[in-house]
Design a protein around this motif. Structure first.
Motif, PDB file in Angstrom:
ATOM      1  N   GLN A 173      46.107  35.281  37.750  1.00 49.75           N
ATOM      2  CA  GLN A 173      45.101  36.261  37.350  1.00 49.75           C
ATOM      3  C   GLN A 173      45.454  37.634  37.896  1.00 49.75           C
ATOM      4  O   GLN A 173      45.771  37.780  39.074  1.00 49.75           O
ATOM      5  N   ARG A 174      45.434  38.618  37.009  1.00 56.39           N
ATOM      6  CA  ARG A 174      45.741  39.988  37.423  1.00 56.39           C
ATOM      7  C   ARG A 174      44.463  40.665  37.916  1.00 56.39           C
ATOM      8  O   ARG A 174      43.408  40.525  37.309  1.00 56.39           O
ATOM      9  N   LEU A 175      44.556  41.354  39.042  1.00 53.22           N
ATOM     10  CA  LEU A 175      43.408  42.120  39.538  1.00 53.22           C
ATOM     11  C   LEU A 175      43.762  43.606  39.414  1.00 53.22           C
ATOM     12  O   LEU A 175      44.787  44.047  39.931  1.00 53.22           O
ATOM     13  N   GLU A 176      42.912  44.324  38.728  1.00 51.20           N
ATOM     14  CA  GLU A 176      43.162  45.746  38.462  1.00 51.20           C
ATOM     15  C   GLU A 176      43.230  46.583  39.733  1.00 51.20           C
ATOM     16  O   GLU A 176      42.645  46.218  40.753  1.00 51.20           O
ATOM     17  N   ARG A 177      43.904  47.716  39.620  1.00 49.57           N
ATOM     18  CA  ARG A 177      44.037  48.617  40.765  1.00 49.57           C
ATOM     19  C   ARG A 177      42.667  48.966  41.346  1.00 49.57           C
ATOM     20  O   ARG A 177      41.745  49.333  40.628  1.00 49.57           O
ATOM     21  N   ALA A 178      42.554  48.815  42.653  1.00 54.67           N
ATOM     22  CA  ALA A 178      41.275  49.073  43.315  1.00 54.67           C
ATOM     23  C   ALA A 178      41.534  49.275  44.798  1.00 54.67           C
ATOM     24  O   ALA A 178      42.650  49.063  45.281  1.00 54.67           O
ATOM     25  N   GLY A 179      40.493  49.681  45.517  1.00 56.88           N
ATOM     26  CA  GLY A 179      40.589  49.803  46.966  1.00 56.88           C
ATOM     27  C   GLY A 179      40.885  48.446  47.577  1.00 56.88           C
ATOM     28  O   GLY A 179      40.572  47.401  46.985  1.00 56.88           O
ATOM     29  N   LYS A 180      41.501  48.455  48.762  1.00 59.27           N
ATOM     30  CA  LYS A 180      41.911  47.188  49.372  1.00 59.27           C
ATOM     31  C   LYS A 180      40.734  46.286  49.717  1.00 59.27           C
ATOM     32  O   LYS A 180      40.848  45.059  49.634  1.00 59.27           O
ATOM     33  N   LEU A 181      39.575  46.882  50.090  1.00 56.56           N
ATOM     34  CA  LEU A 181      38.425  46.034  50.418  1.00 56.56           C
ATOM     35  C   LEU A 181      37.876  45.351  49.156  1.00 56.56           C
ATOM     36  O   LEU A 181      37.538  44.170  49.186  1.00 56.56           O
ATOM     37  N   THR A 182      37.834  46.098  48.060  1.00 47.68           N
ATOM     38  CA  THR A 182      37.390  45.518  46.782  1.00 47.68           C
ATOM     39  C   THR A 182      38.298  44.352  46.399  1.00 47.68           C
ATOM     40  O   THR A 182      37.820  43.267  46.037  1.00 47.68           O
ATOM     41  N   LEU A 183      39.605  44.573  46.505  1.00 45.67           N
ATOM     42  CA  LEU A 183      40.556  43.510  46.170  1.00 45.67           C
ATOM     43  C   LEU A 183      40.419  42.337  47.128  1.00 45.67           C
ATOM     44  O   LEU A 183      40.480  41.175  46.716  1.00 45.67           O
ATOM     45  N   ALA A 184      40.229  42.637  48.405  1.00 44.69           N
ATOM     46  CA  ALA A 184      40.093  41.575  49.407  1.00 44.69           C
ATOM     47  C   ALA A 184      38.915  40.675  49.057  1.00 44.69           C
ATOM     48  O   ALA A 184      39.000  39.446  49.157  1.00 44.69           O
ATOM     49  N   ARG A 185      37.796  41.296  48.623  1.00 43.05           N
ATOM     50  CA  ARG A 185      36.617  40.501  48.246  1.00 43.05           C
ATOM     51  C   ARG A 185      36.931  39.625  47.032  1.00 43.05           C
ATOM     52  O   ARG A 185      36.527  38.467  46.979  1.00 43.05           O
ATOM     53  N   GLN A 186      37.677  40.177  46.063  1.00 49.74           N
ATOM     54  CA  GLN A 186      38.021  39.391  44.874  1.00 49.74           C
ATOM     55  C   GLN A 186      38.969  38.245  45.240  1.00 49.74           C
ATOM     56  O   GLN A 186      38.848  37.130  44.723  1.00 49.74           O
ATOM     57  N   ILE A 187      39.895  38.511  46.161  1.00 49.71           N
ATOM     58  CA  ILE A 187      40.850  37.472  46.583  1.00 49.71           C
ATOM     59  C   ILE A 187      40.104  36.355  47.324  1.00 49.71           C
ATOM     60  O   ILE A 187      40.337  35.165  47.072  1.00 49.71           O
ATOM     61  N   MET A 188      39.156  36.722  48.212  1.00 53.24           N
ATOM     62  CA  MET A 188      38.383  35.693  48.926  1.00 53.24           C
ATOM     63  C   MET A 188      37.560  34.856  47.936  1.00 53.24           C
ATOM     64  O   MET A 188      37.431  33.647  48.099  1.00 53.24           O
ATOM     65  N   GLN A 189      37.047  35.515  46.891  1.00 54.72           N
ATOM     66  CA  GLN A 189      36.289  34.810  45.857  1.00 54.72           C
ATOM     67  C   GLN A 189      37.188  33.790  45.136  1.00 54.72           C
ATOM     68  O   GLN A 189      36.788  32.644  44.905  1.00 54.72           O
ATOM     69  N   LEU A 190      38.405  34.211  44.813  1.00 56.77           N
ATOM     70  CA  LEU A 190      39.346  33.298  44.140  1.00 56.77           C
ATOM     71  C   LEU A 190      39.711  32.125  45.057  1.00 56.77           C
ATOM     72  O   LEU A 190      39.823  30.985  44.601  1.00 56.77           O
ATOM     73  N   ILE A 191      39.901  32.414  46.347  1.00 50.60           N
ATOM     74  CA  ILE A 191      40.210  31.342  47.310  1.00 50.60           C
ATOM     75  C   ILE A 191      39.050  30.350  47.354  1.00 50.60           C
ATOM     76  O   ILE A 191      39.248  29.130  47.330  1.00 50.60           O
ATOM     77  N   ALA A 192      37.821  30.886  47.387  1.00 53.12           N
ATOM     78  CA  ALA A 192      36.632  30.018  47.428  1.00 53.12           C
ATOM     79  C   ALA A 192      36.597  29.106  46.207  1.00 53.12           C
ATOM     80  O   ALA A 192      36.323  27.910  46.314  1.00 53.12           O
ATOM     81  N   THR A 193      36.903  29.673  45.046  1.00 52.76           N
ATOM     82  CA  THR A 193      36.895  28.889  43.802  1.00 52.76           C
ATOM     83  C   THR A 193      37.969  27.801  43.832  1.00 52.76           C
ATOM     84  O   THR A 193      37.723  26.657  43.453  1.00 52.76           O
ATOM     85  N   ARG A 194      39.170  28.155  44.307  1.00 48.87           N
ATOM     86  CA  ARG A 194      40.265  27.170  44.381  1.00 48.87           C
ATOM     87  C   ARG A 194      39.929  26.064  45.377  1.00 48.87           C
ATOM     88  O   ARG A 194      40.249  24.905  45.174  1.00 48.87           O
ATOM     89  N   LEU A 195      39.299  26.442  46.499  1.00 46.73           N
ATOM     90  CA  LEU A 195      38.906  25.444  47.510  1.00 46.73           C
ATOM     91  C   LEU A 195      37.920  24.456  46.906  1.00 46.73           C
ATOM     92  O   LEU A 195      38.042  23.245  47.093  1.00 46.73           O
ATOM     93  N   ASP A 196      36.949  24.988  46.159  1.00 47.33           N
ATOM     94  CA  ASP A 196      35.973  24.151  45.481  1.00 47.33           C
ATOM     95  C   ASP A 196      36.665  23.193  44.529  1.00 47.33           C
ATOM     96  O   ASP A 196      36.357  22.007  44.481  1.00 47.33           O
ATOM     97  N   ALA A 197      37.633  23.739  43.765  1.00 49.74           N
ATOM     98  CA  ALA A 197      38.365  22.928  42.791  1.00 49.74           C
ATOM     99  C   ALA A 197      39.147  21.824  43.505  1.00 49.74           C
ATOM    100  O   ALA A 197      39.173  20.682  43.057  1.00 49.74           O
ATOM    101  N   ALA A 198      39.765  22.184  44.649  1.00 47.71           N
ATOM    102  CA  ALA A 198      40.545  21.197  45.411  1.00 47.71           C
ATOM    103  C   ALA A 198      39.641  20.075  45.910  1.00 47.71           C
ATOM    104  O   ALA A 198      40.039  18.905  45.953  1.00 47.71           O
ATOM    105  N   ARG A 199      38.406  20.442  46.268  1.00 46.10           N
ATOM    106  CA  ARG A 199      37.456  19.437  46.762  1.00 46.10           C
ATOM    107  C   ARG A 199      37.027  18.470  45.654  1.00 46.10           C
ATOM    108  O   ARG A 199      36.696  17.318  45.909  1.00 46.10           O
ATOM    109  N   MET A 200      37.007  18.998  44.401  1.00 41.66           N
ATOM    110  CA  MET A 200      36.603  18.173  43.254  1.00 41.66           C
ATOM    111  C   MET A 200      37.682  17.166  42.891  1.00 41.66           C
ATOM    112  O   MET A 200      37.407  16.150  42.282  1.00 41.66           O
TER     113      MET A 200
END
Ligand code: C5P
Length: 222
Positions: A194-221
């Motif tokens: 998934q491509r994340l558009e150019r943004a401030g590092k904190l904005t991107l960091a929040r999106q990356i943590m969100q993606l990690i959370a989703t993948r963790l959930d998927a791994a648990r399933m």
């Protein structure tokens, strides 16, 4: 807001450069600012995670509620990460680790002499690959800074280092990367990207943590 998948989870993040001593006054290092790793730590705390930064030498304030372990060299960074790995759910390697260190560290300041001089270097350990290959094994995320064929090189690193996810950026693009406040990345995992558009590092960091959370959930399933 809190991602339930990250609440109470233990997150360890490496950040900044490492510094490899040559003698008591000199070292080899790089221009990493540590900003992306520190932004990730802040985003992890916001998501409710218990967060530790293993940080090389940087000029940044420790984000609130983050435990910070300061290290200098790659080998110190590895030792600190191994100490924490036993009690870690998510390991994020954002540090710009020096690939090589001087083969020997001189006890006294090296004197100048001949017009030419050579320096022998030896490979440093790969921290993220070591943690990803250990037991217990946290959900492991790497970063890749590339100047060409970003996605294919990053995917190669994902496989070679046995990562669960890799965040790739094109460091040749203007206004992004190293010392910049902005970034533009592509997040890659085994079966998707998934491509994340150019943004401030904190904005991107929040999106990356969100993606990690989703993948963790998927791994648990699974
Ligand atoms: O192979 P390359 O250095 O491009 O890989 C980058 C990724 O590997 C980053 O996540 C970086 O933090 C990590 N790394 C590491 N230890 C090293 C070299 C890189 O953890 N010695």
């Amino acid at each position: 807001f809190q991602h339930t998948a990250l609440a109470g989870k233990r997150v360890v993040i490496t950040a900044g450069p490492t510094r490899e001593a040559l003698d008591p006054v000199r070292y080899i290092s790089n221009h990493s600012s540590g900003k992306m790793g520190y932004a990730l730590a802040r985003a992890a705390v916001e998501a409710g995670a218990r967060t530790t930064l293993v940080s090389g030498p940087v000029h940044l304030a420790t984000p609130d509620h983050v435990e910070r372990v300061d290290v200098i060299s790659a080998r110190e960074m590895l030792a600190a990460c191994q100490d924490l790995a036993g009690d870690c759910d998510i390991f994020i390697a954002c540090a710009a680790v020096a690939d090589y260190r001087p083969a020997t560290v001189q006890e006294q300041k090296i004197k100048k002499g001949d017009e030419r001089s050579t320096l022998e270097l030896v490979r440093n350990p790969d921290i993220v690959a070591t943690i990803a290959g250990g037991q217990p094994r946290p959900f492991t995320v790497g970063f890749a800074a590339e100047t060409q064929d970003v996605e294919s090189y990053a995917r190669g690193k994902l496989e070679r280092k046995h990562l669960d996810m890799i965040v790739a950026n094109d460091v040749s693009a203007e206004g992004v990367g190293f010392a910049s406040d902005e970034n533009e990345v592509c997040v890659i995992w085994r079966d998707n990207a998934q491509r994340l558009e150019r943004a401030g590092k904190l904005t991107l960091a929040r999106q990356i943590m969100q993606l990690i959370a989703t993948r963790l959930d998927a791994a648990r399933m699974d």
